[in-house]
Design a protein around this motif. Sequence first.
Motif, PDB file in Angstrom:
ATOM      1  N   HIS A 243       0.834  -1.195   0.000  1.00  0.00           N
ATOM      2  CA  HIS A 243       0.000   0.000   0.000  1.00  0.00           C
ATOM      3  C   HIS A 243       0.874   1.253   0.000  1.00  0.00           C
ATOM      4  O   HIS A 243       2.098   1.172   0.097  1.00  0.00           O
ATOM      5  CB  HIS A 243      -0.960  -0.001   1.203  1.00  0.00           C
TER       6      HIS A 243
ATOM      7  N   GLU B 146       3.652   8.632   0.940  1.00  0.00           N
ATOM      8  CA  GLU B 146       4.633   7.554   1.054  1.00  0.00           C
ATOM      9  C   GLU B 146       4.769   6.840  -0.275  1.00  0.00           C
ATOM     10  O   GLU B 146       3.825   6.775  -1.047  1.00  0.00           O
ATOM     11  CB  GLU B 146       4.114   6.484   2.005  1.00  0.00           C
TER      12      GLU B 146
ATOM     13  N   HIS C  47       4.958   0.347  -0.489  1.00  0.00           N
ATOM     14  CA  HIS C  47       5.692  -0.600   0.362  1.00  0.00           C
ATOM     15  C   HIS C  47       4.712  -1.637   0.900  1.00  0.00           C
ATOM     16  O   HIS C  47       3.519  -1.535   0.643  1.00  0.00           O
ATOM     17  CB  HIS C  47       6.385   0.141   1.515  1.00  0.00           C
TER      18      HIS C  47
ATOM     19  N   HIS D 180       3.421  -4.602   4.104  1.00  0.00           N
ATOM     20  CA  HIS D 180       3.415  -5.010   5.508  1.00  0.00           C
ATOM     21  C   HIS D 180       2.908  -6.441   5.602  1.00  0.00           C
ATOM     22  O   HIS D 180       2.118  -6.876   4.774  1.00  0.00           O
ATOM     23  CB  HIS D 180       2.448  -4.153   6.343  1.00  0.00           C
TER      24      HIS D 180
ATOM     25  N   GLU E 290       0.121  -3.185  11.614  1.00  0.00           N
ATOM     26  CA  GLU E 290       0.968  -3.208  10.404  1.00  0.00           C
ATOM     27  C   GLU E 290       2.434  -3.452  10.734  1.00  0.00           C
ATOM     28  O   GLU E 290       3.165  -3.991   9.930  1.00  0.00           O
ATOM     29  CB  GLU E 290       0.786  -1.954   9.542  1.00  0.00           C
TER      30      GLU E 290
HETATM   31 ZN   LIG Z   1       2.550   1.266   5.412  1.00  0.00          ZN
END
Ligand SMILES: [Zn+2]
Length: 171
Positions: A22, A32, A35, A37, A154
């Motif tokens: 996400h 962001e 990346h 999780h 996360e």
């Molecule tokens: Zn994240």
Amino acid sequence: MHERGHFRVSVTKDDLVFASAHFITFAGHRCEGLHGHNYRARVTIDGELDEESWLVFDFIELKRIMRDLCAQIDHLVLLPLEKPRIHVTPGEETVAVSVDGKPRYVFPRRDCALLPIPNTSVEMLARLLADRLRAALDAAGPHRLTAIEMEVEENVGQAAVYRVELREGVR
Ligand SMILES: [Zn+2]
């Protein structure tokens, strides 16, 4: 005759993992990069005892539903459909994503989960899973559940909990 008490039943995180990608936009212009999780979910349900089975809800059934819900978003790119700054355009084979009007990503459509949430934060993911669990529980038949509490983590120590009361006035 027992006092009419309330019970809580929970299914823990170790079983309920989804590994997903996400990105998140923050207030202002910060965004962001993409990346991933290893998300973990934990659910607690409150309810009255069913006095035939002496259960609040069948653990096995609850786990099965939760595993299905996690599987629906496992190994996918999670994309929010309700965020004005992020424009998600599904095509036949691909999904194009632009942020603040600028093209940013193109993903294979089969690798995306298009989610009816404004941001893929753990808060919104917890609310989404709680809503989906609620729909699945209601579809499974009558029950005596009074609340759902959904936690999504996360990273270790980084989690959000969303709680929804299922029947107003029942305590
Ligand atoms: Zn994240």
